[in-house]
Design a protein around this motif. Structure first.
Motif, PDB file in Angstrom:
ATOM      1  N   VAL A  89       0.845  -1.208   0.000  1.00  0.00           N
ATOM      2  CA  VAL A  89       0.000   0.000   0.000  1.00  0.00           C
ATOM      3  C   VAL A  89       0.878   1.255   0.000  1.00  0.00           C
ATOM      4  N   GLU A  90       1.963   1.229   0.774  1.00  0.00           N
ATOM      5  CA  GLU A  90       2.888   2.360   0.788  1.00  0.00           C
ATOM      6  C   GLU A  90       3.525   2.567  -0.581  1.00  0.00           C
ATOM      7  N   LEU A  91       3.819   1.463  -1.270  1.00  0.00           N
ATOM      8  CA  LEU A  91       4.391   1.551  -2.602  1.00  0.00           C
ATOM      9  C   LEU A  91       3.375   2.119  -3.602  1.00  0.00           C
ATOM     10  N   ILE A  92       2.111   1.698  -3.456  1.00  0.00           N
ATOM     11  CA  ILE A  92       1.036   2.214  -4.322  1.00  0.00           C
ATOM     12  C   ILE A  92       0.890   3.720  -4.135  1.00  0.00           C
ATOM     13  N   GLU A  93       0.916   4.179  -2.887  1.00  0.00           N
ATOM     14  CA  GLU A  93       0.799   5.609  -2.599  1.00  0.00           C
ATOM     15  C   GLU A  93       2.019   6.377  -3.094  1.00  0.00           C
ATOM     16  N   LYS A  94       3.170   5.728  -3.041  1.00  0.00           N
ATOM     17  CA  LYS A  94       4.395   6.347  -3.541  1.00  0.00           C
ATOM     18  C   LYS A  94       4.321   6.537  -5.053  1.00  0.00           C
ATOM     19  N   ASN A  95       3.737   5.548  -5.718  1.00  0.00           N
ATOM     20  CA  ASN A  95       3.594   5.628  -7.169  1.00  0.00           C
ATOM     21  C   ASN A  95       2.513   6.629  -7.574  1.00  0.00           C
ATOM     22  N   ASP A  96       1.413   6.651  -6.816  1.00  0.00           N
ATOM     23  CA  ASP A  96       0.304   7.553  -7.111  1.00  0.00           C
ATOM     24  C   ASP A  96      -0.362   7.972  -5.798  1.00  0.00           C
ATOM     25  N   PRO A  97      -0.070   9.183  -5.311  1.00  0.00           N
ATOM     26  CA  PRO A  97      -0.643   9.639  -4.034  1.00  0.00           C
ATOM     27  C   PRO A  97      -2.171   9.670  -4.029  1.00  0.00           C
ATOM     28  N   ASN A  98      -2.782   9.715  -5.207  1.00  0.00           N
ATOM     29  CA  ASN A  98      -4.250   9.776  -5.294  1.00  0.00           C
ATOM     30  C   ASN A  98      -4.887   8.404  -5.517  1.00  0.00           C
ATOM     31  N   ALA A  99      -4.083   7.353  -5.501  1.00  0.00           N
ATOM     32  CA  ALA A  99      -4.611   6.005  -5.747  1.00  0.00           C
ATOM     33  C   ALA A  99      -5.542   5.565  -4.627  1.00  0.00           C
ATOM     34  N   ASP A 100      -6.550   4.789  -4.983  1.00  0.00           N
ATOM     35  CA  ASP A 100      -7.493   4.248  -3.998  1.00  0.00           C
ATOM     36  C   ASP A 100      -6.861   3.016  -3.359  1.00  0.00           C
ATOM     37  N   THR A 101      -6.498   3.113  -2.092  1.00  0.00           N
ATOM     38  CA  THR A 101      -5.812   2.006  -1.413  1.00  0.00           C
ATOM     39  C   THR A 101      -6.769   1.145  -0.595  1.00  0.00           C
ATOM     40  N   ASN A 102      -8.060   1.397  -0.698  1.00  0.00           N
ATOM     41  CA  ASN A 102      -9.065   0.567  -0.022  1.00  0.00           C
ATOM     42  C   ASN A 102      -9.661  -0.382  -1.061  1.00  0.00           C
ATOM     43  N   ASP A 103      -9.270  -1.650  -0.988  1.00  0.00           N
ATOM     44  CA  ASP A 103      -9.716  -2.626  -1.998  1.00  0.00           C
ATOM     45  C   ASP A 103     -10.766  -3.591  -1.463  1.00  0.00           C
ATOM     46  N   ASN A 104     -11.388  -3.257  -0.319  1.00  0.00           N
ATOM     47  CA  ASN A 104     -12.390  -4.158   0.277  1.00  0.00           C
ATOM     48  C   ASN A 104     -13.509  -4.520  -0.690  1.00  0.00           C
ATOM     49  N   ASN A 105     -13.965  -3.531  -1.445  1.00  0.00           N
ATOM     50  CA  ASN A 105     -15.095  -3.766  -2.348  1.00  0.00           C
ATOM     51  C   ASN A 105     -14.714  -4.568  -3.594  1.00  0.00           C
ATOM     52  N   TYR A 106     -13.429  -4.861  -3.748  1.00  0.00           N
ATOM     53  CA  TYR A 106     -12.981  -5.605  -4.926  1.00  0.00           C
ATOM     54  C   TYR A 106     -12.749  -7.080  -4.633  1.00  0.00           C
ATOM     55  N   ILE A 107     -12.770  -7.475  -3.361  1.00  0.00           N
ATOM     56  CA  ILE A 107     -12.451  -8.862  -2.998  1.00  0.00           C
ATOM     57  C   ILE A 107     -13.458  -9.827  -3.591  1.00  0.00           C
ATOM     58  N   PHE A 108     -14.745  -9.590  -3.324  1.00  0.00           N
ATOM     59  CA  PHE A 108     -15.766 -10.492  -3.839  1.00  0.00           C
ATOM     60  C   PHE A 108     -15.900 -10.362  -5.361  1.00  0.00           C
ATOM     61  N   LEU A 109     -15.770  -9.130  -5.868  1.00  0.00           N
ATOM     62  CA  LEU A 109     -15.884  -8.925  -7.316  1.00  0.00           C
ATOM     63  C   LEU A 109     -14.817  -9.718  -8.075  1.00  0.00           C
ATOM     64  N   ARG A 110     -13.596  -9.689  -7.556  1.00  0.00           N
ATOM     65  CA  ARG A 110     -12.515 -10.423  -8.221  1.00  0.00           C
ATOM     66  C   ARG A 110     -12.750 -11.924  -8.156  1.00  0.00           C
ATOM     67  N   PHE A 111     -13.200 -12.395  -6.991  1.00  0.00           N
ATOM     68  CA  PHE A 111     -13.508 -13.818  -6.859  1.00  0.00           C
ATOM     69  C   PHE A 111     -14.593 -14.212  -7.852  1.00  0.00           C
ATOM     70  N   ARG A 112     -15.640 -13.395  -7.923  1.00  0.00           N
ATOM     71  CA  ARG A 112     -16.766 -13.663  -8.824  1.00  0.00           C
ATOM     72  C   ARG A 112     -16.310 -13.694 -10.285  1.00  0.00           C
ATOM     73  N   ASN A 113     -15.507 -12.726 -10.689  1.00  0.00           N
ATOM     74  CA  ASN A 113     -15.092 -12.639 -12.087  1.00  0.00           C
ATOM     75  C   ASN A 113     -14.084 -13.706 -12.477  1.00  0.00           C
ATOM     76  N   ARG A 114     -13.278 -14.136 -11.520  1.00  0.00           N
ATOM     77  CA  ARG A 114     -12.207 -15.088 -11.824  1.00  0.00           C
ATOM     78  C   ARG A 114     -12.662 -16.548 -11.747  1.00  0.00           C
ATOM     79  N   TYR A 115     -13.538 -16.868 -10.799  1.00  0.00           N
ATOM     80  CA  TYR A 115     -13.769 -18.282 -10.494  1.00  0.00           C
ATOM     81  C   TYR A 115     -15.203 -18.767 -10.670  1.00  0.00           C
ATOM     82  N   VAL A 116     -16.164 -17.868 -10.722  1.00  0.00           N
ATOM     83  CA  VAL A 116     -17.567 -18.298 -10.860  1.00  0.00           C
ATOM     84  C   VAL A 116     -17.943 -18.344 -12.327  1.00  0.00           C
ATOM     85  N   PRO A 117     -18.474 -19.470 -12.832  1.00  0.00           N
ATOM     86  CA  PRO A 117     -18.826 -19.579 -14.259  1.00  0.00           C
ATOM     87  C   PRO A 117     -19.861 -18.539 -14.673  1.00  0.00           C
TER      88      PRO A 117
END
Length: 212
Positions: free
Chosen positions: A184-212
């Motif tokens: 997260v520190e590296l992400i902020e270093k690369n882009d101070p305006n980056a969204d570092t809260n990925d909670n809402n992406y956990i289920f979405l990624r699981f759904r898109n990657r593994y659910v038919p």
């Protein structure tokens, strides 16, 4: 579907035990800890204002009141919605616990927002990210040994082995959390305006990657 994607010898019951031993199923906590946002007290206080706004002003709820043929029917709709929301919310949280259990047997991403990671991979910090990613994968591989030990111990109900495997898993999870903080520190270093809260992406990624 999540249970189906778990290893063959791991079922619904085992998944709940794994999540429980990893401190992910502590539904009731009466401690007055200001650093813990998930306690009975924060639930009662925060939940009161959340439900007040939801049932008082949310368009899906107000729409129910306004379309009732009578005041009595509107009240009944409000009551039924309030009662049904409890088991529905339970099911939503249960899915989250099962997804957590799934990622104990499969290497999860250290950060779930793929767009942010893609930006990092195309930046001058790519090598730093690759180093963090490699350490994360090594931790996940090592953790698999103790996950299997915990699974076997739960089946045989050997408390000593359960406690030993659980303690090791918690250490690995803590090390992984430190890596995530580093990322997260590296992400902020690369882009101070980056969204570092990925909670809402956990289920979405699981759904898109593994659910038919």
């Amino acid at each position: 579907m999540v249970v189906h994607l778990l290893p063959q010898d791991i079922g619904f019951k085992e998944a709940l035990h794994i999540a429980g031993k990893s401190r992910k199923a502590n539904a009731i906590d009466f401690k007055l800890d200001l650093n813990n946002q998930y306690t009975v007290w924060t639930g009662l206080i925060g939940g009161f204002f959340l439900q007040l706004s939801y049932f008082g002003t949310d368009q899906s709820q107000v729409g129910r009141y306004l379309t009732g043929s009578s005041v009595k029917e509107s009240r009944l709709g409000l009551l039924m919605n309030g009662l049904l929301k409890v088991p529905m919310q339970f099911c939503i949280l249960l899915i989250g616990i099962l997804v957590f259990a799934y990622y104990q047997y499969h290497t999860p991403p250290l950060f779930f927002n793929e767009q942010v990671i893609e930006q990092l991979e195309n930046s001058n910090h790519k090598q730093e990210y690759e180093n963090i990613k490699q350490r994360h994968e090594e931790i996940s591989q090592q953790k698999t040994v103790y996950i299997n030990q915990l699974t076997d111990a739960l089946k045989t109900k050997e408390e000593d082995k359960i406690d030993q495997a659980r303690a090791e898993l918690l250490k690995f999870n803590e090390n992984d959390q430190k890596l995530r903080t580093e990322l997260v520190e590296l992400i902020e270093k690369n882009d101070p305006n980056a969204d570092t809260n990925d909670n809402n992406y956990i289920f979405l990624r699981f759904r898109n990657r593994y659910v038919p």
